[in-house]
Scaffold this motif. Structure first.
Motif, PDB file in Angstrom:
ATOM      1  N   HIS A 153      15.439  28.137  57.097  1.00  0.00           N
ATOM      2  CA  HIS A 153      16.011  29.158  56.219  1.00  0.00           C
ATOM      3  C   HIS A 153      17.335  29.603  56.832  1.00  0.00           C
ATOM      4  CE1 HIS A 153      16.828  33.162  54.624  1.00  0.00           C
ATOM      5  NE2 HIS A 153      16.216  32.750  53.555  1.00  0.00           N
ATOM      6  N   HIS A 154      18.428  29.135  56.267  1.00  0.00           N
ATOM      7  CA  HIS A 154      19.743  29.430  56.824  1.00  0.00           C
ATOM      8  C   HIS A 154      19.741  29.202  58.342  1.00  0.00           C
ATOM      9  CE1 HIS A 154      20.349  30.593  52.834  1.00  0.00           C
ATOM     10  NE2 HIS A 154      19.911  31.827  52.905  1.00  0.00           N
ATOM     11  N   HIS A 187      12.047  34.503  58.844  1.00  0.00           N
ATOM     12  CA  HIS A 187      12.757  35.296  57.831  1.00  0.00           C
ATOM     13  C   HIS A 187      11.765  36.126  57.005  1.00  0.00           C
ATOM     14  CE1 HIS A 187      15.261  36.235  54.345  1.00  0.00           C
ATOM     15  NE2 HIS A 187      14.387  35.597  53.577  1.00  0.00           N
ATOM     16  N   ASP A 197       9.329  34.084  49.802  1.00  0.00           N
ATOM     17  CA  ASP A 197       9.906  32.718  49.845  1.00  0.00           C
ATOM     18  C   ASP A 197       8.818  31.661  50.090  1.00  0.00           C
ATOM     19  OD1 ASP A 197      12.586  33.179  49.314  1.00  0.00           O
ATOM     20  OD2 ASP A 197      13.116  33.514  51.413  1.00  0.00           O
ATOM     21  N   ASP A 231      16.068  41.278  51.654  1.00  0.00           N
ATOM     22  CA  ASP A 231      16.321  39.832  51.686  1.00  0.00           C
ATOM     23  C   ASP A 231      17.827  39.556  51.748  1.00  0.00           C
ATOM     24  OD1 ASP A 231      15.616  37.085  51.496  1.00  0.00           O
ATOM     25  OD2 ASP A 231      16.059  37.114  49.350  1.00  0.00           O
ATOM     26  N   LYS A 232      18.602  40.291  50.943  1.00  0.00           N
ATOM     27  CA  LYS A 232      20.062  40.105  50.943  1.00  0.00           C
ATOM     28  C   LYS A 232      20.644  40.570  52.271  1.00  0.00           C
ATOM     29  CE  LYS A 232      20.109  39.350  46.359  1.00  0.00           C
ATOM     30  NZ  LYS A 232      18.642  39.272  46.240  1.00  0.00           N
ATOM     31  N   SER A 237      20.172  38.125  54.882  1.00  0.00           N
ATOM     32  CA  SER A 237      20.905  36.882  54.626  1.00  0.00           C
ATOM     33  C   SER A 237      22.412  37.143  54.634  1.00  0.00           C
ATOM     34  CB  SER A 237      20.501  36.294  53.266  1.00  0.00           C
ATOM     35  OG  SER A 237      19.126  36.065  53.216  1.00  0.00           O
ATOM     36  N   ILE A 290      25.183  34.677  55.669  1.00  0.00           N
ATOM     37  CA  ILE A 290      25.532  33.643  54.698  1.00  0.00           C
ATOM     38  C   ILE A 290      26.403  34.228  53.591  1.00  0.00           C
ATOM     39  CG2 ILE A 290      24.400  32.634  52.690  1.00  0.00           C
ATOM     40  CD1 ILE A 290      23.737  30.545  54.321  1.00  0.00           C
ATOM     41  N   TYR A 322      23.480  29.093  49.630  1.00  0.00           N
ATOM     42  CA  TYR A 322      22.605  30.193  49.234  1.00  0.00           C
ATOM     43  C   TYR A 322      21.975  29.914  47.863  1.00  0.00           C
ATOM     44  CZ  TYR A 322      21.055  34.928  48.225  1.00  0.00           C
ATOM     45  OH  TYR A 322      20.304  36.033  47.913  1.00  0.00           O
TER      46      TYR A 322
END
Ligand SMILES: [Fe+2]
Ligand SMILES: [Fe+2]
Length: 193
Positions: free
Chosen positions: A45-46, A53, A83, A169-170, A173, A176, A186
């Protein structure tokens, strides 16, 4: 190499010194000890794994829900499974070695825009959560999972816990999202493959 660890509590030493960790752990333990969930250690995940995550989103969403006197259980479980889509969409050496069957060869050029990972995985995660944890999820949790990709997915969260998960979540992340060159990733587009 094996991905499964039955001593997840002690393994989470980056979290388990924080207040309220035990309250969160009691809610999510059956998921953390589930083999299918632990397989997410192999899914990229990224910059880390889907496993790491998801745990971070879950615990931090749980803390926010507690702070705002919302439904902590809903935030913890939906955060952990947000996810939980049924495949790995990026390759990793560990996955190649152990569980290659989980790797979907994911080439954006062979897919329609509407089929890209970013657009479909929230719905897929909700279906998979219901399949593996029917006794732990309810309609509200599934709704929070399904809507966590708002505004990329146009349906907004119906529950405040869903908004928390979407925000968390944002936030996690953000690296990214800050980097314009990483935005296609993304959404689910692989520029190099
Ligand atoms: Fe997601
Ligand atoms: Fe996520």
């Amino acid at each position: 190499m094996s991905y499964y660890n039955k001593d997840v509590y002690n393994e989470l030493d980056w979290l388990n010194k924080i207040s309220y960790f035990d309250d969160w752990y009691k809610i999510v333990e059956p998921i953390l000890l589930n083999d299918e969930f632990q397989r997410r250690r192999l899914f990229i995940h990224h910059e880390n794994s889907v496993w790491e995550h998801s745990i971070a989103v879950s615990f931090k969403s749980f803390l926010l829900a507690r702070f705002y006197h919302l439904n902590e259980r809903r935030a913890a479980i939906a955060g952990l499974l947000h996810d939980f889509y049924p495949y790995a969409w990026q390759s990793s050496p560990e996955l190649e070695k152990i569980d290659k069957g989980y790797l979907t060869r994911y080439y954006s050029k062979s897919k329609k825009i509407s089929d890209l990972h970013g657009f479909v995985h929230a719905k897929e995660a909700a279906l998979n959560a219901k399949k593996f944890f029917p006794d732990l999820v309810d309609d509200a949790i599934l709704s929070c999972i399904r809507t966590h990709m708002f505004p990329l997915n146009i349906c907004p969260p119906r529950y405040l816990e869903g908004w928390i998960i979407t925000f968390m979540d944002k936030k996690l992340s953000l690296n990214i999202l800050k980097d314009v060159k990483k935005l296609p990733k993304y959404v689910g587009i692989h520029l190099h493959n």
